[in-house]
Design a protein around this motif. Structure first.
Motif, short mmCIF file in Angstrom:
data_model
loop_
_atom_site.label_atom_id
_atom_site.label_comp_id
_atom_site.label_asym_id
_atom_site.label_seq_id
_atom_site.Cartn_x
_atom_site.Cartn_y
_atom_site.Cartn_z
N TYR A 14 0.81 -1.21 0.00
CA TYR A 14 0.00 0.00 0.00
C TYR A 14 0.85 1.27 0.00
O TYR A 14 0.56 2.20 -0.74
N TYR A 15 1.89 1.33 0.81
CA TYR A 15 2.65 2.57 0.96
C TYR A 15 3.92 2.63 0.12
O TYR A 15 4.29 3.69 -0.33
N TYR A 16 4.62 1.52 -0.04
CA TYR A 16 5.93 1.59 -0.66
C TYR A 16 5.98 1.09 -2.09
O TYR A 16 6.71 1.60 -2.91
N GLY A 17 5.26 0.04 -2.39
CA GLY A 17 5.34 -0.55 -3.71
C GLY A 17 6.52 -1.49 -3.85
O GLY A 17 6.64 -2.18 -4.85
N ILE A 18 7.40 -1.51 -2.88
CA ILE A 18 8.54 -2.44 -2.87
C ILE A 18 8.24 -3.47 -1.79
O ILE A 18 8.26 -3.17 -0.61
#
Length: 179
Positions: free
Chosen positions: A76-80
């Motif tokens: 949700y927040y980082y994509g990693i």
């Protein structure tokens, strides 16, 4: 549904609500404060996880919570995928490993564990981002403009929310009714 299953459902719901409030707090309050060089990262989900980790006895359950909520947070927040997925279970197992030093849960002990957990998590994320070449910030700027304000904000929020979160997490972990 057994009492244990209801408690696990409540614990998961508790962490998901804290996850939602992280995003809501960032959107509502901190968007105006994060316009300059200072970056404040709210960590209510980490606060809820630390509170539950201090009270849950089953290490397997802690690792499952850490991996599942780490993947959710990363996606949700980082994509990693990998930052929170790796660091959150390590953090939870570390807290569980040193819990034997605890005589009784109190605010000072919970605050120190949360402070160390937050410092470990933010520093670990910075180091992993530096390793993956996702950030160009040097260490002193990270400590001054991200880690320090994040610690200050989250400690203030901890003081405000400690009593309700501690009571709720204690209730969510207890399986037997007191006589």
């Amino acid at each position: 549904m057994t009492i244990k299953n209801r408690k696990i459902f409540g614990q998961v719901l508790f962490i998901l609500i804290a996850f939602y409030l992280d995003g809501l707090m960032k959107w509502a309050f901190l968007n105006n404060m994060n316009r300059g060089t200072v970056i404040i990262l709210p960590q209510l989900m980490l606060m809820a996880i630390v509170m539950l980790t201090m009270r849950i006895e089953d290490r397997r359950q802690l690792i499952i919570y850490g991996v599942v909520f780490g993947v959710i947070y990363d996606s949700y927040y980082y994509g990693i995928i990998g930052l929170y997925t790796v660091l959150l279970p390590l953090l939870m197992v570390g807290i569980d490993h040193f819990r034997f030093l605890l005589i009784k849960n109190n605010m000072g002990y919970d605050l120190s564990i949360y402070f160390l957990a937050l410092t470990f998590l933010q520093s670990g994320i910075y180091l992993l981002e530096k390793l993956l070449q996702q950030t160009s910030t040097d260490a002193l700027d990270f400590i001054t403009f991200t880690l320090g304000p994040t610690l200050l904000w989250n400690i203030l929020v901890f003081f405000l929310l400690y009593v309700p979160l501690a009571k709720l997490s204690e209730w969510l972990v207890k399986y037997r009714r007191d006589k």
